[in-house]
Design a protein around this motif. Structure first.
Motif, PDB file in Angstrom:
ATOM      1  N   GLY A  91     -33.791  52.443 -26.206  1.00 22.76           N
ATOM      2  CA  GLY A  91     -34.573  51.650 -25.273  1.00 22.76           C
ATOM      3  C   GLY A  91     -35.808  51.064 -25.924  1.00 22.76           C
ATOM      4  N   ASP A  92     -35.697  50.715 -27.210  1.00 27.58           N
ATOM      5  CA  ASP A  92     -36.843  50.262 -28.010  1.00 27.58           C
ATOM      6  C   ASP A  92     -36.874  48.742 -28.059  1.00 27.58           C
ATOM      7  OD1 ASP A  92     -38.749  49.697 -29.954  1.00 27.58           O
ATOM      8  OD2 ASP A  92     -38.189  51.407 -31.209  1.00 27.58           O
ATOM      9  N   ALA A  93     -37.661  48.141 -27.178  1.00 21.25           N
ATOM     10  CA  ALA A  93     -37.715  46.680 -27.095  1.00 21.25           C
ATOM     11  C   ALA A  93     -38.271  46.054 -28.360  1.00 21.25           C
ATOM     12  CB  ALA A  93     -38.552  46.264 -25.887  1.00 21.25           C
ATOM     13  N   GLN A  94     -39.264  46.680 -28.969  1.00 22.47           N
ATOM     14  CA  GLN A  94     -39.849  46.106 -30.187  1.00 22.47           C
ATOM     15  C   GLN A  94     -38.848  46.118 -31.334  1.00 22.47           C
ATOM     16  OE1 GLN A  94     -42.747  44.525 -30.357  1.00 22.47           O
ATOM     17  NE2 GLN A  94     -43.074  44.940 -28.169  1.00 22.47           N
ATOM     18  N   ALA A  95     -38.093  47.205 -31.465  1.00 18.94           N
ATOM     19  CA  ALA A  95     -37.062  47.272 -32.499  1.00 18.94           C
ATOM     20  C   ALA A  95     -35.987  46.227 -32.241  1.00 18.94           C
ATOM     21  CB  ALA A  95     -36.451  48.670 -32.545  1.00 18.94           C
ATOM     22  N   MET A  96     -35.631  46.038 -30.976  1.00 19.20           N
ATOM     23  CA  MET A  96     -34.652  45.017 -30.634  1.00 19.20           C
ATOM     24  C   MET A  96     -35.177  43.638 -31.001  1.00 19.20           C
ATOM     25  SD  MET A  96     -31.578  44.668 -29.436  1.00 19.20           S
ATOM     26  CE  MET A  96     -31.146  46.053 -28.376  1.00 19.20           C
TER      27      MET A  96
ATOM     28  N   ASP B 100     -40.519  36.711 -28.353  1.00 18.82           N
ATOM     29  CA  ASP B 100     -41.438  37.352 -27.414  1.00 18.82           C
ATOM     30  C   ASP B 100     -40.808  37.498 -26.032  1.00 18.82           C
ATOM     31  OD1 ASP B 100     -43.294  37.523 -29.428  1.00 18.82           O
ATOM     32  OD2 ASP B 100     -44.505  35.828 -28.732  1.00 18.82           O
ATOM     33  N   ALA B 101     -40.128  36.439 -25.565  1.00 20.23           N
ATOM     34  CA  ALA B 101     -39.483  36.495 -24.248  1.00 20.23           C
ATOM     35  C   ALA B 101     -38.330  37.493 -24.257  1.00 20.23           C
ATOM     36  CB  ALA B 101     -38.991  35.107 -23.846  1.00 20.23           C
ATOM     37  N   ILE B 102     -37.623  37.563 -25.375  1.00 19.88           N
ATOM     38  CA  ILE B 102     -36.509  38.513 -25.488  1.00 19.88           C
ATOM     39  C   ILE B 102     -37.035  39.952 -25.443  1.00 19.88           C
ATOM     40  CG2 ILE B 102     -34.732  39.376 -27.072  1.00 19.88           C
ATOM     41  CD1 ILE B 102     -34.386  36.398 -27.967  1.00 19.88           C
ATOM     42  N   VAL B 103     -38.151  40.208 -26.135  1.00 22.69           N
ATOM     43  CA  VAL B 103     -38.751  41.541 -26.102  1.00 22.69           C
ATOM     44  C   VAL B 103     -39.182  41.893 -24.681  1.00 22.69           C
ATOM     45  CG1 VAL B 103     -40.766  42.896 -26.836  1.00 22.69           C
ATOM     46  CG2 VAL B 103     -39.471  41.559 -28.515  1.00 22.69           C
ATOM     47  N   ARG B 104     -39.792  40.936 -23.984  1.00 28.07           N
ATOM     48  CA  ARG B 104     -40.214  41.205 -22.601  1.00 28.07           C
ATOM     49  C   ARG B 104     -39.010  41.517 -21.721  1.00 28.07           C
ATOM     50  NH1 ARG B 104     -43.721  36.845 -23.672  1.00 28.07           N
ATOM     51  NH2 ARG B 104     -42.350  35.383 -22.560  1.00 28.07           N
ATOM     52  N   GLU B 105     -37.912  40.802 -21.940  1.00 29.70           N
ATOM     53  CA  GLU B 105     -36.703  41.050 -21.145  1.00 29.70           C
ATOM     54  C   GLU B 105     -36.192  42.463 -21.376  1.00 29.70           C
ATOM     55  OE1 GLU B 105     -32.104  39.486 -20.766  1.00 29.70           O
ATOM     56  OE2 GLU B 105     -33.156  39.607 -22.674  1.00 29.70           O
TER      57      GLU B 105
ATOM     58  N   ALA C 236     -37.893  45.004 -22.557  1.00 32.78           N
ATOM     59  CA  ALA C 236     -38.889  45.979 -22.105  1.00 32.78           C
ATOM     60  C   ALA C 236     -38.855  46.158 -20.596  1.00 32.78           C
ATOM     61  CB  ALA C 236     -40.283  45.534 -22.542  1.00 32.78           C
ATOM     62  N   SER C 237     -38.540  45.097 -19.880  1.00 26.41           N
ATOM     63  CA  SER C 237     -38.487  45.185 -18.420  1.00 26.41           C
ATOM     64  C   SER C 237     -37.216  45.865 -17.936  1.00 26.41           C
ATOM     65  CB  SER C 237     -38.574  43.785 -17.809  1.00 26.41           C
ATOM     66  OG  SER C 237     -37.388  43.051 -18.073  1.00 26.41           O
ATOM     67  N   ASN C 238     -36.301  46.122 -18.893  1.00 28.05           N
ATOM     68  CA  ASN C 238     -35.020  46.762 -18.604  1.00 28.05           C
ATOM     69  C   ASN C 238     -34.084  45.866 -17.805  1.00 28.05           C
ATOM     70  OD1 ASN C 238     -33.374  48.995 -19.101  1.00 28.05           O
ATOM     71  ND2 ASN C 238     -33.687  49.788 -17.038  1.00 28.05           N
ATOM     72  N   ASP C 239     -34.388  44.551 -17.785  1.00 32.06           N
ATOM     73  CA  ASP C 239     -33.489  43.623 -17.107  1.00 32.06           C
ATOM     74  C   ASP C 239     -32.108  43.627 -17.741  1.00 32.06           C
ATOM     75  OD1 ASP C 239     -35.361  42.875 -15.300  1.00 32.06           O
ATOM     76  OD2 ASP C 239     -35.955  41.037 -16.335  1.00 32.06           O
ATOM     77  N   PHE C 240     -32.060  43.970 -19.033  1.00 33.44           N
ATOM     78  CA  PHE C 240     -30.777  43.931 -19.722  1.00 33.44           C
ATOM     79  C   PHE C 240     -30.009  45.228 -19.561  1.00 33.44           C
ATOM     80  CE2 PHE C 240     -33.161  46.363 -22.453  1.00 33.44           C
ATOM     81  CZ  PHE C 240     -32.507  46.767 -23.595  1.00 33.44           C
ATOM     82  N   GLY C 241     -30.606  46.226 -18.916  1.00 32.03           N
ATOM     83  CA  GLY C 241     -29.868  47.424 -18.550  1.00 32.03           C
ATOM     84  C   GLY C 241     -29.763  48.496 -19.603  1.00 32.03           C
ATOM     85  N   ALA C 242     -30.355  48.300 -20.778  1.00 36.41           N
ATOM     86  CA  ALA C 242     -30.254  49.317 -21.824  1.00 36.41           C
ATOM     87  C   ALA C 242     -31.325  50.378 -21.617  1.00 36.41           C
ATOM     88  CB  ALA C 242     -30.419  48.680 -23.199  1.00 36.41           C
ATOM     89  N   ASP C 243     -30.929  51.615 -21.638  1.00 43.21           N
ATOM     90  CA  ASP C 243     -31.875  52.723 -21.552  1.00 43.21           C
ATOM     91  C   ASP C 243     -31.201  53.947 -22.160  1.00 43.21           C
ATOM     92  OD1 ASP C 243     -30.175  53.871 -19.573  1.00 43.21           O
ATOM     93  OD2 ASP C 243     -31.174  52.683 -18.032  1.00 43.21           O
TER      94      ASP C 243
END
Length: 301
Positions: free
Chosen positions: A52-57, A80-85, A87-94
């Motif tokens: 669930g690491d948005a920065q690594a992604m 930046d927008a991809i990281v925010r997406e 991080a917000s968990n909109d993409f469902g990865a956790d």
């Protein structure tokens, strides 16, 4: 790779290239290297997903990357927008899910641009697949590793767009009118006008070893003749295609990215599917040719 999208038909974008319809001549060693590079990328993608690491992604994407996936109503522009997406968990990865991707096609199309296509499964904590889909992505080689230029992926839709997803109104972004819009739209128009009535004309838009990654087909198809067969067998009388472009980007080496939206209507004029497409094309003396088409419908998942 995740929250990607799925679909049925269409294609369009423009890609600059040399004179021949044939892709660049590549050695077996070069293609093996492309597969190895994508394997390394996929391992990093899967690890960032599981953590669930948005920065690594985000570090796996180019600064100006484009993300076109089935769970997004519009393209996502920039790291930046991809990281925010993410991080917000909109993409469902956790931490409760993992993603497992396989590569079926991996090839260099220039010294530093790699195309890849394959399948993915999103797994729950028990290891059971909860979502499956297809991906067709463009990467740039930097310092020995790949960064995503454009992610174009989505969930399988072999039975068509779900009723729940279709109930969500389609969002249509501004239509692209910048450089090479005419070349881009020529492919779109050819696809629209011939999708059902003349599949041969659509197949001729592809290079000989073109890649066709359509969620509704449920598989990656390689080669113009195989694409022709799929288009012919999948044509449905009474269904019409409307497609348009959202953007075009020259990525160097006579290559470009193009992306947009589409919908399908039945004989009564009712929308039965809608989604986005993201492609890579080459321009020849005879006009634009598609290297890889990736398309599919919006999905609530």
């Amino acid at each position: 790779m995740k929250n990607m999208f799925c679909g049925f038909l269409i294609s369009a974008f423009a890609l600059l290239a040399g004179c021949s319809e044939e892709p660049l001549s590549l050695t077996e060693t070069a293609d093996m290297s492309a597969a190895e590079l994508i394997a390394d990328f996929t391992e990093s993608f899967s690890a960032a997903w599981a953590d669930g690491d948005a920065q690594a992604m985000g570090r796996l994407f180019e600064e100006d990357a484009i993300r076109i996936v089935s769970t997004s109503a519009s393209p996502i522009y920039g790291r930046d927008a991809i990281v925010r997406e993410f991080a917000s968990n909109d993409f469902g990865a956790d931490e409760s899910t993992t993603i497992n991707a396989t590569t079926e096609v991996a090839k260099f199309v220039s010294d530093d641009i790699v195309l890849g296509a394959g399948t993915y499964n999103i797994l729950d904590s028990d290891g059971a697949a909860i979502v499956s889909g297809l991906w067709g992505n463009a990467f740039r080689l930097r310092a020995g590793s790949l960064l995503m230029l454009m992610e174009s992926a989505g969930d399988l839709s072999v039975s068509g767009m779900s009723a729940a997803s279709l109930a969500v109104p389609q969002k249509i972004d501004p239509i692209y009118s910048g450089p090479r819009a005419g070349a881009l739209n020529q492919i779109v128009t050819t696809y629209e006008e011939n999708n059902v009535s003349n599949p041969n004309a659509v197949a001729e838009l592809f290079v000989n070893d073109g890649i066709h990654v359509i969620s509704g087909n449920g598989r990656v198809i390689v080669g113009k003749e195989n694409i022709r067969e799929s288009l012919s067998s999948g044509a449905v009388d009474g269904v019409s295609l409307d497609a348009w472009s959202y953007g075009y980007r020259d990525v160097g080496d006579s290559l470009a990215l193009g992306w947009g939206g589409y919908n399908l209507k039945d004989a009564a004029g009712q929308v039965i599917e809608y989604g986005m497409w993201g492609n890579v094309n080459r321009i020849t003396e005879d006009g634009d040719r598609i290297l890889m088409e990736r398309a599919g419908p919006f999905s609530l998942q």
